[in-house]
Design a protein around this motif. Structure first.
Motif, PDB file in Angstrom:
ATOM      1  N   ALA A 137      30.319  11.765  -5.859  1.00 17.83           N
ATOM      2  CA  ALA A 137      29.049  12.318  -6.296  1.00 17.83           C
ATOM      3  C   ALA A 137      27.913  11.552  -6.369  1.00 17.83           C
ATOM      4  O   ALA A 137      26.773  11.616  -5.878  1.00 17.83           O
ATOM      5  N   SER A 138      28.319  10.409  -7.022  1.00 22.04           N
ATOM      6  CA  SER A 138      27.414   9.457  -7.494  1.00 22.04           C
ATOM      7  C   SER A 138      26.725   8.720  -6.361  1.00 22.04           C
ATOM      8  O   SER A 138      25.487   8.272  -6.066  1.00 22.04           O
ATOM      9  N   ARG A 139      27.554   8.348  -5.433  1.00 19.07           N
ATOM     10  CA  ARG A 139      27.415   7.422  -4.141  1.00 19.07           C
ATOM     11  C   ARG A 139      26.361   8.380  -3.191  1.00 19.07           C
ATOM     12  O   ARG A 139      25.453   8.004  -2.546  1.00 19.07           O
ATOM     13  N   THR A 141      24.342  10.450  -4.511  1.00 21.30           N
ATOM     14  CA  THR A 141      23.148  10.560  -5.133  1.00 21.30           C
ATOM     15  C   THR A 141      22.418   9.287  -4.867  1.00 21.30           C
ATOM     16  O   THR A 141      21.218   9.259  -4.374  1.00 21.30           O
ATOM     17  N   MET A 142      23.150   8.104  -4.615  1.00 17.08           N
ATOM     18  CA  MET A 142      22.597   6.797  -4.342  1.00 17.08           C
ATOM     19  C   MET A 142      22.023   6.812  -3.008  1.00 17.08           C
ATOM     20  O   MET A 142      20.839   6.629  -2.579  1.00 17.08           O
ATOM     21  N   SER A 144      21.005   9.284  -1.361  1.00 13.76           N
ATOM     22  CA  SER A 144      20.119  10.380  -1.138  1.00 13.76           C
ATOM     23  C   SER A 144      18.508   9.783  -1.592  1.00 13.76           C
ATOM     24  O   SER A 144      17.426  10.082  -0.889  1.00 13.76           O
ATOM     25  N   ALA A 145      18.897   8.445  -2.160  1.00 14.98           N
ATOM     26  CA  ALA A 145      17.446   8.027  -2.658  1.00 14.98           C
ATOM     27  C   ALA A 145      16.864   7.131  -1.682  1.00 14.98           C
ATOM     28  O   ALA A 145      15.528   7.097  -1.667  1.00 14.98           O
ATOM     29  N   SER A 153      26.271  10.106   4.520  1.00 15.20           N
ATOM     30  CA  SER A 153      27.209  10.956   3.898  1.00 15.20           C
ATOM     31  C   SER A 153      27.528  12.263   4.816  1.00 15.20           C
ATOM     32  O   SER A 153      28.842  12.535   4.644  1.00 15.20           O
TER      33      SER A 153
END
Length: 605
Positions: A137-139, A141-142, A144-145, A153
């Motif tokens: 999930a953190s990846r 988010t990264m 998506s930035a 993804s």
């Protein structure tokens, strides 16, 4: 367990298997069964010959399945393209994004992070652990930035969906395509998978991204990986082979695997199989045993160049080196290299192996080795020399060595027969007492293959001819008659021996003269005839030189087994025995005093 089929009319055994109905359109032109003769009425021999045909049958089935799958995939792509006609890539990217969200929701639900989410209704495979899920999930988010990395993804989700045992997350689309094309439901497994694969191809193409190489270091590695580590790329609209990141199909066999399939496909000469196995292993060493569908013409040419530079008689130390190092060593030390004939034999092994992959295994479409030219032969067709008169004197006045495995009698008579018959060493070693015959009062040696009855009854390898013209009749020279050769033959008949030189042992290739050849070469070396071009075969050149200009060429060719097409036209099997006898009597070696040789022969019966 499948077993050989015996034809009730002829008693001959066959390999016989029914071809699955679904594969018949893609198997040998629609045949309903695969049937190959085993060429024997012996059940034990039939069982031995059965397995190679079973291997080929399974390989042909695999090829038919691949062809059928490819056919389904082409049809599926056409149906999917028609169904999605006019739908923009933006909509397809939306589907991919939704699949990624459903997958994440399903994993969250599996780890107890949510009570009920839409993704929980679908099977996205085994969920990752809680810690991996948080990293995943953190990846996301990264990624998506960075707007142009966001689809990465989604592509990874498509990869994992493609690797699932079922395609449940896109089952709705497969059903819609089936309905639109009036296909029955449920679909066959192959068609179901092909439509799903074609749809995932289109989604991947819509989500394709291009990352600047300078920015690849900022892309975090994936946390969740589906059974494949292939790099993502955008497939073409209609690639020849699907570029979707799905688990790869069964890879094409390597060249060594294809060779072993060829070697067991049918009965072949054992010596040829071993020689060609060595050639194929060299190719595999040079190119890391490549799958046959990746072999190129350049690779075959590189193999030809390498073979041409290999040392001709490499010892164990040199042979253990990498091939290119062997070539460098041969060049640096001036070692003799493989002859063009040997290199061309190695090329033949590669050509035949790849042809087997084309015609029998059907794993490649063409034979790239066919266009690679053979090496030109050296100027001399046969570099071996004839013996000079002084050499003949030395041979027949020197004491014979005592060696194990070869009696003095055998060594003596093979030496004496050679210059007066022109026989090859292997031909002499395979003489049976029955090969010494008489016609119109003229005794002669019949160089011929074993009769059918003998081939069927004997346990060991049957006698075969080197060439068709090797089958010939050679009248006995008066020197051999005076020496008592017929008495020696009569003694072997009286003893009931199968062979004229019974102590010689047959090796695994059917040759009876392996040991005799070594003893003969050692003998020539010991008496000072150590030139590598002076060997037992030199007796044939010596004999032909002795009659040159005295006998018509076609008669000489008949006697020495070198007949060409024109000779067979003139003489058929051969000339009259009287003509052959008169020709053989023209062989004379005046430098040799034959009286002591004849006297010695009388003690060698």
């Amino acid at each position: 367990m499948a077993a050989p089929f015996k034809d009730p009319r002829t008693g001959i055994f066959y390999f016989r298997r029914v071809i699955p109905a679904a594969l018949r359109p893609f198997f040998d032109g629609g045949a309903t069964e695969y049937k190959r003769t085993l060429d024997t009425r012996d059940p034990d021999e039939a069982r031995q010959r059965y397995h190679p045909h079973a291997v080929v049958y399974e390989q042909k089935l695999a090829a038919a399945r691949r062809t059928r799958a490819s056919h389904h995939l082409r049809s599926a792509r056409a149906m999917v393209d028609d169904f999605l006609d006019g739908q923009p890539d933006e909509d397809l990217r939306g589907v991919a994004q939704k699949l990624a969200a459903l997958e994440l929701g399903a994993f969250d639900h599996a780890n107890g992070l949510t009570d009920d989410v839409p993704g929980a209704r679908y099977d996205f495979g085994i969920s990752p652990g809680l810690e991996d899920l948080r990293d995943h999930a953190s990846r996301i988010t990264m990624l998506s930035a960075v707007p142009d990395l966001l689809p990465l993804s989604w592509l990874e989700t498509l990869q994992r969906v493609a690797a699932l045992p079922t395609l449940e997350p896109i089952e709705w689309f497969i059903a819609a395509v089936a309905m639109a094309n009036d296909l029955g439901w449920p679909l066959t497994h192959e068609l179901h998978g092909a439509i799903g694969r074609a749809y995932l191809d289109r989604l991947c193409a819509a989500c394709a991204i291009r990352i600047d190489p300078a920015r690849t270091r900022i892309v975090p590695p994936p946390v969740l990986v589906a059974g494949s580590t292939a790099v993502m790329s955008a497939p073409s609209a209609h690639p020849t082979e699907p570029e979707l990141l799905t688990p790869p199909g069964k890879a094409a066999p390597t060249i060594t695997q294809v060779y072993e399939a060829w070697a067991t496909f049918e009965l072949r000469e054992a010596k040829l199989v071993d020689e060609w196995r060595t050639a194929v292993k060299r190719f595999a060493r040079l190119h890391d045993d490549p799958p046959v569908d990746r072999i190129t013409t350049s690779m075959v040419r590189a193999y030809r160049r390498t073979c041409a530079g290999l040392p001709a008689r490499a010892g164990h130390r040199i042979a253990a080196l990498p091939l290119l190092e062997q070539v460098e060593l041969a060049e640096a030390e001036g070692l003799p290299t493989l002859s063009p004939a040997t290199v061309n034999k190695a090329l033949s092994a590669i050509r035949v192996t790849l042809e087997h992959a084309v015609e029998e295994l059907e794993v490649i479409d063409g034979n790239v080795a066919k266009t690679v030219k053979s090496m030109p032969k050296r100027t001399l067709e046969d570099a071996r020399l004839a013996f000079e008169p002084d050499d003949m004197v030395r041979i027949f006045t020197s004491p014979l060595p005592e060696r194990s495995g070869v009696t003095s009698r055998t060594l003596f008579w093979t030496l004496l027969l050679a210059p007066f018959t022109g026989c090859r060493l292997d031909e002499l070693g395979k003489l049976r007492p029955g090969n010494i015959k008489t016609y119109d009062g003229i005794p002669y040696i019949a160089i011929e293959p074993d009769r059918l009855r003998v081939r069927q009854e004997q346990e060991g390898p049957a006698k075969r001819m080197k060439t068709a013209s090797a089958k010939r009749d050679i009248p006995l020279h008066s020197t051999l008659l005076e020496a008592g050769f017929l008495d020696m033959v009569a003694a072997r008949r009286a003893e009931g021996t199968e062979w004229l030189f019974p102590e010689l042992k047959t090796n695994k290739y059917g040759s009876r003269t392996q040991r005799l050849s070594r003893v003969m070469n050692d003998f020539l070396d010991a008496i000072g005839l150590s030139d590598p071009e002076l060997v037992f075969y030199s007796f044939r050149h010596t004999g032909k030189r002795a009659v040159r200009g005295k006998v018509a060429k076609e008669i000489v060719d008949l006697l020495f087994g070198h007949a060409d097409g024109s000779v067979s036209t003139l003489y058929g099997r051969g000339a009259a025995m009287t003509v052959l006898r008169d020709a053989i009597e023209q062989i004379q070696y005046p430098a040799v005093d034959w009286k002591p040789v004849v006297a010695m022969a009388r003690t060698m019966t």
